[in-house]
Design a protein around this motif. Structure first.
Motif, PDB file in Angstrom:
ATOM      1  N   GLY A   1      -1.872  -6.343 -17.461  1.00 48.79           N
ATOM      2  CA  GLY A   1      -2.772  -5.418 -16.782  1.00 48.79           C
ATOM      3  C   GLY A   1      -2.619  -4.019 -17.321  1.00 48.79           C
ATOM      4  O   GLY A   1      -1.590  -3.689 -17.915  1.00 48.79           O
ATOM      5  N   PRO A   2      -3.649  -3.200 -17.130  1.00 50.52           N
ATOM      6  CA  PRO A   2      -3.584  -1.832 -17.641  1.00 50.52           C
ATOM      7  C   PRO A   2      -2.610  -0.965 -16.841  1.00 50.52           C
ATOM      8  O   PRO A   2      -2.064  -1.416 -15.834  1.00 50.52           O
ATOM      9  N   ASN A   3      -2.445   0.268 -17.277  1.00 50.49           N
ATOM     10  CA  ASN A   3      -1.558   1.194 -16.573  1.00 50.49           C
ATOM     11  C   ASN A   3      -2.008   1.339 -15.124  1.00 50.49           C
ATOM     12  O   ASN A   3      -3.198   1.439 -14.842  1.00 50.49           O
ATOM     13  N   GLY A   4      -1.059   1.317 -14.238  1.00 47.07           N
ATOM     14  CA  GLY A   4      -1.368   1.532 -12.824  1.00 47.07           C
ATOM     15  C   GLY A   4      -1.985   0.336 -12.135  1.00 47.07           C
ATOM     16  O   GLY A   4      -2.455   0.438 -11.007  1.00 47.07           O
ATOM     17  N   SER A   5      -1.943  -0.838 -12.786  1.00 50.05           N
ATOM     18  CA  SER A   5      -2.578  -2.005 -12.172  1.00 50.05           C
ATOM     19  C   SER A   5      -1.658  -2.672 -11.150  1.00 50.05           C
ATOM     20  O   SER A   5      -2.084  -3.567 -10.433  1.00 50.05           O
ATOM     21  N   GLY A   6      -0.393  -2.271 -11.114  1.00 51.60           N
ATOM     22  CA  GLY A   6       0.508  -2.806 -10.090  1.00 51.60           C
ATOM     23  C   GLY A   6       1.559  -3.768 -10.613  1.00 51.60           C
ATOM     24  O   GLY A   6       2.233  -4.427  -9.826  1.00 51.60           O
ATOM     25  N   LYS A   7       1.751  -3.823 -11.934  1.00 50.52           N
ATOM     26  CA  LYS A   7       2.735  -4.750 -12.498  1.00 50.52           C
ATOM     27  C   LYS A   7       4.139  -4.421 -12.014  1.00 50.52           C
ATOM     28  O   LYS A   7       4.864  -5.278 -11.506  1.00 50.52           O
ATOM     29  N   THR A   8       4.521  -3.149 -12.184  1.00 55.92           N
ATOM     30  CA  THR A   8       5.861  -2.738 -11.780  1.00 55.92           C
ATOM     31  C   THR A   8       6.048  -2.922 -10.278  1.00 55.92           C
ATOM     32  O   THR A   8       7.077  -3.442  -9.820  1.00 55.92           O
ATOM     33  N   THR A   9       5.038  -2.515  -9.507  1.00 52.00           N
ATOM     34  CA  THR A   9       5.144  -2.647  -8.059  1.00 52.00           C
ATOM     35  C   THR A   9       5.341  -4.105  -7.659  1.00 52.00           C
ATOM     36  O   THR A   9       6.186  -4.421  -6.815  1.00 52.00           O
ATOM     37  N   LEU A  10       4.589  -5.013  -8.314  1.00 50.04           N
ATOM     38  CA  LEU A  10       4.719  -6.436  -7.982  1.00 50.04           C
ATOM     39  C   LEU A  10       6.134  -6.932  -8.277  1.00 50.04           C
ATOM     40  O   LEU A  10       6.756  -7.606  -7.453  1.00 50.04           O
TER      41      LEU A  10
ATOM     42  N   THR B   1      14.307  -3.007 -15.906  1.00 54.93           N
ATOM     43  CA  THR B   1      13.362  -1.975 -15.478  1.00 54.93           C
ATOM     44  C   THR B   1      12.524  -1.507 -16.656  1.00 54.93           C
ATOM     45  O   THR B   1      12.898  -1.672 -17.817  1.00 54.93           O
ATOM     46  N   GLN B   2      11.386  -0.894 -16.322  1.00 51.99           N
ATOM     47  CA  GLN B   2      10.461  -0.446 -17.361  1.00 51.99           C
ATOM     48  C   GLN B   2      11.101   0.630 -18.240  1.00 51.99           C
ATOM     49  O   GLN B   2      11.066   0.545 -19.463  1.00 51.99           O
ATOM     50  N   ALA B   3      11.688   1.641 -17.618  1.00 48.74           N
ATOM     51  CA  ALA B   3      12.452   2.637 -18.374  1.00 48.74           C
ATOM     52  C   ALA B   3      13.900   2.198 -18.315  1.00 48.74           C
ATOM     53  O   ALA B   3      14.377   1.809 -17.260  1.00 48.74           O
TER      54      ALA B   3
ATOM     55  N   TYR C   1       0.842  -1.196   0.000  1.00 49.88           N
ATOM     56  CA  TYR C   1       0.000   0.000   0.000  1.00 49.88           C
ATOM     57  C   TYR C   1       0.873   1.239   0.000  1.00 49.88           C
ATOM     58  O   TYR C   1       1.816   1.339   0.771  1.00 49.88           O
ATOM     59  N   PHE C   2       0.551   2.170  -0.886  1.00 48.91           N
ATOM     60  CA  PHE C   2       1.157   3.513  -0.812  1.00 48.91           C
ATOM     61  C   PHE C   2       0.068   4.426  -0.285  1.00 48.91           C
ATOM     62  O   PHE C   2      -0.747   4.921  -1.059  1.00 48.91           O
ATOM     63  N   GLY C   3       0.027   4.620   1.006  1.00 48.97           N
ATOM     64  CA  GLY C   3      -1.058   5.411   1.578  1.00 48.97           C
ATOM     65  C   GLY C   3      -2.383   4.745   1.255  1.00 48.97           C
ATOM     66  O   GLY C   3      -2.586   3.566   1.558  1.00 48.97           O
ATOM     67  N   SER C   4      -3.244   5.465   0.561  1.00 48.67           N
ATOM     68  CA  SER C   4      -4.569   4.904   0.275  1.00 48.67           C
ATOM     69  C   SER C   4      -4.563   4.076  -1.009  1.00 48.67           C
ATOM     70  O   SER C   4      -5.534   3.399  -1.322  1.00 48.67           O
ATOM     71  N   ILE C   5      -3.462   4.136  -1.762  1.00 50.54           N
ATOM     72  CA  ILE C   5      -3.398   3.358  -3.004  1.00 50.54           C
ATOM     73  C   ILE C   5      -2.966   1.932  -2.705  1.00 50.54           C
ATOM     74  O   ILE C   5      -1.901   1.700  -2.135  1.00 50.54           O
ATOM     75  N   HIS C   6      -3.795   0.981  -3.063  1.00 53.04           N
ATOM     76  CA  HIS C   6      -3.434  -0.420  -2.878  1.00 53.04           C
ATOM     77  C   HIS C   6      -2.812  -0.911  -4.182  1.00 53.04           C
ATOM     78  O   HIS C   6      -3.495  -1.422  -5.048  1.00 53.04           O
ATOM     79  N   ALA C   7      -1.510  -0.712  -4.311  1.00 50.00           N
ATOM     80  CA  ALA C   7      -0.835  -1.005  -5.580  1.00 50.00           C
ATOM     81  C   ALA C   7      -0.784  -2.504  -5.825  1.00 50.00           C
ATOM     82  O   ALA C   7      -0.953  -2.965  -6.949  1.00 50.00           O
ATOM     83  N   VAL C   8      -0.526  -3.268  -4.770  1.00 48.96           N
ATOM     84  CA  VAL C   8      -0.605  -4.732  -4.852  1.00 48.96           C
ATOM     85  C   VAL C   8      -1.461  -5.151  -3.670  1.00 48.96           C
ATOM     86  O   VAL C   8      -1.196  -4.758  -2.540  1.00 48.96           O
TER      87      VAL C   8
ATOM     88  N   ASP D   1      10.251  -6.077 -16.939  1.00 53.72           N
ATOM     89  CA  ASP D   1       9.122  -5.145 -16.858  1.00 53.72           C
ATOM     90  C   ASP D   1       8.942  -4.474 -18.212  1.00 53.72           C
ATOM     91  O   ASP D   1       9.715  -3.595 -18.586  1.00 53.72           O
ATOM     92  N   GLU D   2       7.941  -4.908 -18.942  1.00 52.04           N
ATOM     93  CA  GLU D   2       7.640  -4.414 -20.286  1.00 52.04           C
ATOM     94  C   GLU D   2       8.900  -4.341 -21.157  1.00 52.04           C
ATOM     95  O   GLU D   2       9.295  -3.273 -21.618  1.00 52.04           O
ATOM     96  N   PRO D   3       9.500  -5.496 -21.410  1.00 58.17           N
ATOM     97  CA  PRO D   3      10.790  -5.510 -22.109  1.00 58.17           C
ATOM     98  C   PRO D   3      10.697  -5.104 -23.570  1.00 58.17           C
ATOM     99  O   PRO D   3      11.701  -4.708 -24.153  1.00 58.17           O
TER     100      PRO D   3
HETATM  101  N1  LIG Z   1       6.510   4.992  -4.997  1.00 57.28           N
HETATM  102  C1  LIG Z   1       5.184   5.150  -5.124  1.00 57.28           C
HETATM  103  N2  LIG Z   1       4.524   6.008  -4.328  1.00 57.28           N
HETATM  104  C2  LIG Z   1       3.180   6.147  -4.419  1.00 57.28           C
HETATM  105  N3  LIG Z   1       2.422   5.475  -5.280  1.00 57.28           N
HETATM  106  C3  LIG Z   1       3.013   4.591  -6.110  1.00 57.28           C
HETATM  107  C4  LIG Z   1       4.424   4.393  -6.066  1.00 57.28           C
HETATM  108  N4  LIG Z   1       4.750   3.457  -6.993  1.00 57.28           N
HETATM  109  C5  LIG Z   1       3.584   3.118  -7.584  1.00 57.28           C
HETATM  110  N5  LIG Z   1       2.546   3.791  -7.057  1.00 57.28           N
HETATM  111  C6  LIG Z   1       1.135   3.645  -7.435  1.00 57.28           C
HETATM  112  O1  LIG Z   1       0.813   2.277  -7.432  1.00 57.28           O
HETATM  113  C7  LIG Z   1      -0.047   1.968  -8.505  1.00 57.28           C
HETATM  114  C8  LIG Z   1       0.559   0.847  -9.328  1.00 57.28           C
HETATM  115  O2  LIG Z   1       1.674   1.355 -10.023  1.00 57.28           O
HETATM  116  P1  LIG Z   1       2.577   0.456 -10.952  1.00 57.28           P
HETATM  117  O3  LIG Z   1       3.734   1.266 -11.360  1.00 57.28           O
HETATM  118  O4  LIG Z   1       2.859  -0.820 -10.270  1.00 57.28           O
HETATM  119  O5  LIG Z   1       1.643   0.210 -12.198  1.00 57.28           O
HETATM  120  P2  LIG Z   1       1.960  -0.568 -13.546  1.00 57.28           P
HETATM  121  O6  LIG Z   1       1.021  -1.666 -13.644  1.00 57.28           O
HETATM  122  O7  LIG Z   1       3.387  -0.906 -13.641  1.00 57.28           O
HETATM  123  O8  LIG Z   1       1.579   0.530 -14.614  1.00 57.28           O
HETATM  124  P3  LIG Z   1       2.230   0.821 -16.069  1.00 57.28           P
HETATM  125  O9  LIG Z   1       1.607  -0.095 -17.038  1.00 57.28           O
HETATM  126  O10 LIG Z   1       1.813   2.226 -16.325  1.00 57.28           O
HETATM  127  O11 LIG Z   1       3.692   0.658 -15.949  1.00 57.28           O
HETATM  128  C9  LIG Z   1      -0.252   3.254  -9.283  1.00 57.28           C
HETATM  129  O12 LIG Z   1      -1.463   3.806  -8.855  1.00 57.28           O
HETATM  130  C10 LIG Z   1       0.899   4.104  -8.854  1.00 57.28           C
HETATM  131  O13 LIG Z   1       0.552   5.450  -8.898  1.00 57.28           O
END
Ligand SMILES: Nc1ncnc2c1ncn2[C@@H]1O[C@H](COP(=O)(O)OP(=O)(O)OP(=O)(O)O)[C@@H](O)[C@H]1O
Ligand SMILES: [Mg+2]
Lengths: 241, 389
Positions: A37-46, A81-83, A13-20, A155-157
């Motif tokens: 998953g779509p943008n912001g679905s939590g792939k990178t975070t996972l 990494t993604q970038a 969790y990032f505050g109120s955002i449940h990234a995973v 991550d999105e190679p």
């Molecule tokens: N360091 C952080 N601080 C706060 N929120 C974060 C942080 N990293 C990610 N998030 C939030 O967590 C959620 C998931 O982000 P993540 O980068 O995992 O998405 P993603 O699936 O990789 O998206 P994309 O396809 O755009 O790469 C998003 O809402 C993002 O804003």
């Protein structure tokens, strides 16, 4: 069975955002697992959680039979990494060699092979800052492979890679998997998803569905994965409300 | 030209800066901090300068006015001065007390001090100065001269016929008092640059390396390679040490250049051994590298790195004994000097270059610099670990 990657009720969790948000993942040896998953679905975070770049809010992770976090295990994992993250002032070769050395793999012939694999042998002495986006992406992949890892987290190679090279990448991923290397690849390109052994549909940090591409399509009776994914998403939204 | 576009840009720039709270805080508070520091330092009453006195003046006995002991009169005036703290010394003590810094100068009144004054109408004060700080030497000489003048003025009514008003002849002031200064360290051939050089060298070698390290480490984070590094078995400590050695080597080259330039091109005088100088400066540069690495953890971009100059570097200049002697600073500021790495480097460099001291005498300063380096390495590693949140 021994899984190469295993998570249990993983949350970040990032505050109120449940990234995973409660992910149970089991990936076996030699498998290509697609995180879709779509943008912001939590792939990178996972992926960052798996490799220990983020500390989970709760839940557990095991990589290659070891509880994470564990620095030593990182010698056996490759991460892209993604970038693209490369040293701009170094050449392709030097970047590849640097990351290989960091993982304790000092084998120059293998480095040249890796550079050939991504078809960069002609540019191996170019500075990164003179390279195009796609060429950087290839260098990134070479860096992730430079130490012969047993587990690859990509991550999105294929973002920014041209179709021809994208096909090369995927046939290469397959040949790696055939040698027993495990790959976790994130993507939102559905034709890439078709080439994975197993897929996890990720949305708002939750795994909506998991299975082989064929099983997922059949579950929703659709002809394409894209339609199947949309149906899972609609179902989740309705179920949630 | 489109005014609206200009204003749109203006608004964007202002918004960006306002969103960067650190910059806003810095714009407001940094000048206040520096002005306050400056005011405290410039306005502070310096502590009395410890002055050793060795008085064996026999005085002169005249049938009319009785015994006159000019030496004692001057000593009394010196003791009455707020700027000086008089310490009575014996012959054997003089050198040791000067060397260990418990007195900064020693004034010697020989047995015939009064006698020769009566004979020559000129009091020659034999002043032995510690000498490693030229400004300080000037101040001490001035205080001593003033006190002596007052001592002599008191004689005016005694029939000794002291010229009460000094006569100015041909641009030369014919004071009845002159100071014959000898220096324990330094001396005639040393000019101001020679005295300033040690701290100047220290400052330069620290400043550039600090910025270099800070920016290099920052770039690692902004280009994403820090994340890639964190995904390898390398530990935070290894990364910090790797940087320290890599940048340290460049620092060493810079240090060598600075040192050789000062010595052979600027031609400053120095005592002591060159390799010891190199060691001290190299140590300070290593401290600078580690300070830069630590500071980079608090910066998000190159602009913020520049902001560290007033926060990190200027206090070193003001408080590290670079221009103000630490013992002259107000008591509550003195503890800050002791946490400034440059303070120890300044001490060591002055000791080597001006006093010709060796490793045996300066090692405590070096040990502290090594200790500071260790603490900085640990802190930087901890800061990096904290980033994995
Ligand atoms: N360091 C952080 N601080 C706060 N929120 C974060 C942080 N990293 C990610 N998030 C939030 O967590 C959620 C998931 O982000 P993540 O980068 O995992 O998405 P993603 O699936 O990789 O998206 P994309 O396809 O755009 O790469 C998003 O809402 C993002 O804003
Ligand atoms: Mg992502």
């Amino acid at each position: 069975m021994d899984f190469v990657v295993e998570t249990h009720d993983l949350r970040k969790y990032f505050g109120s955002i449940h990234a995973v948000d409660g992910v149970d993942l089991s990936v076996g040896r030699g498998e290509i697992y697609g995180l879709i998953g779509p943008n912001g679905s939590g792939k990178t975070t996972l992926i960052r959680l798996l490799i220990g770049l983020l500390r989970p809010t709760s839940g557990s992770i095991r990589l290659l039979g070891e509880d994470m976090p564990n620095k030593a295990i990182l010698a056996q994992t490759g991460y892209m990494t993604q970038a693209s993250a490369l040293y701009e002032e170094l050449t392709v070769r030097e970047n590849v060699a640097f990351f290989a050395d960091m993982c304790g793999k000092y084998d120059p012939t293998w480095r040249d092979e890796v550079i050939e694999l991504v078809n960069l042998q002609d540019r191996s002495r170019s500075l990164i800052r003179t390279l195009s986006g796609g060429l950087r992406q290839r260098t990134s992949l070479a860096c992730a492979l430079a130490h012969k890892p047993r587990l690859l987290l990509l991550d999105e190679p294929t973002v920014g890679v041209d179709p021809q090279l994208r096909a090369t990448f995927w046939s290469y991923f397959r040949s790696l998997a055939d040698t027993g290397i495990t790959l976790i690849i994130s993507s939102h390109v559905m034709d890439e998803a078709e080439r994975c052994d197993r897929l996890g549909f990720l949305r708002q940090g939750k795994l909506l569905a998991e299975g082989t591409p064929a099983v997922l399509r059949n579950q929703k009776g659709t002809t394409t994965l894209e339609e199947a994914f949309l149906q899972f998403a609609v179902e989740a939204t309705e179920g949630g409300e | 030209m489109n005014l609206r576009r200009v204003l749109t840009i203006t608004r964007r720039v202002m918004r960006q800066i306002l969103r960067d709270r650190r910059t806003v805080a810095l714009i407001v508070f940094a000048p206040m901090l520096m002005l306050t520091l400056g005011a405290i330092l410039f306005r502070s009453d310096p502590a009395p300068i410890p002055l050793g006195v060795l008085n064996v003046d026999q005085g002169v006995t005249s049938p009319i006015v009785g015994t006159i002991e000019l030496g004692q009169r001057i000593v009394d005036e010196l003791a009455a001065s707020d700027d000086l703290a008089v310490v009575t010394l014996s012959q054997e003590e003089v050198d040791d007390r000067l060397r260990d810094g418990t007195v900064e100068a020693a004034l010697y009144f020989p047995e015939d001090f009064t006698t020769s004054f009566v004979a020559n109408r000129q009091a020659v004060l034999d002043l032995l100065l510690e000498g490693s700080n030229p400004m300080r030497s000037v101040t001490i000489t001035a205080h001593v001269t003033q006190a002596a003048m007052r001592g002599l003025a008191g004689l005016a009514g005694t029939g000794f016929g002291v010229p009460s008003v000094p006569q100015a002849t041909e641009g030369e002031t014919a004071l009845p008092v002159s100071v014959q200064a000898t220096y324990l360290y330094g001396g005639e051939e040393f000019d101001t640059m020679d005295f300033v050089a040690p701290v100047y060298i220290a400052l330069l070698s620290m400043f550039f390396v600090f910025l270099l390290a800070c920016v290099a480490f920052l770039r690692e984070r902004s280009q994403g390679t820090m994340e890639r590094l964190a995904a390898t078995p390398a530990t935070q400590m290894e990364i910090v040490l790797g940087y320290m050695l890599g940048l340290g080597l460049f620092a060493l080259i810079q240090v060598a250049v600075i040192l050789f330039f000062t010595i052979w091109v600027i031609k400053i005088h120095y005592l002591g051994s060159l390799s010891l100088l190199l060691l001290v400066i190299a140590l300070l540069a290593i401290v600078g590298v580690n300070m830069g690495i630590l500071a980079s953890a608090f910066a998000r971009n190159e602009f913020q790195v520049i902001q560290f100059v007033p926060l990190v570097i200027i206090p070193q200049v003001l408080l590290g004994g670079t221009f103000w002697a630490v013992q002259d600073m107000p008591n509550f500021l003195q503890p800050f000097a002791y946490i400034m790495p440059i303070y120890y480097a300044n001490n060591a460099l002055r000791d080597v270059m001006l006093k010709g001291w060796g490793l045996a005498e300066i090692w405590p300063n070096l040990a502290i610099l090594v200790g500071i380096t260790g603490v900085l390495i640990i802190l930087s590693s901890m800061m990096m670990r904290r980033e994995v949140s």
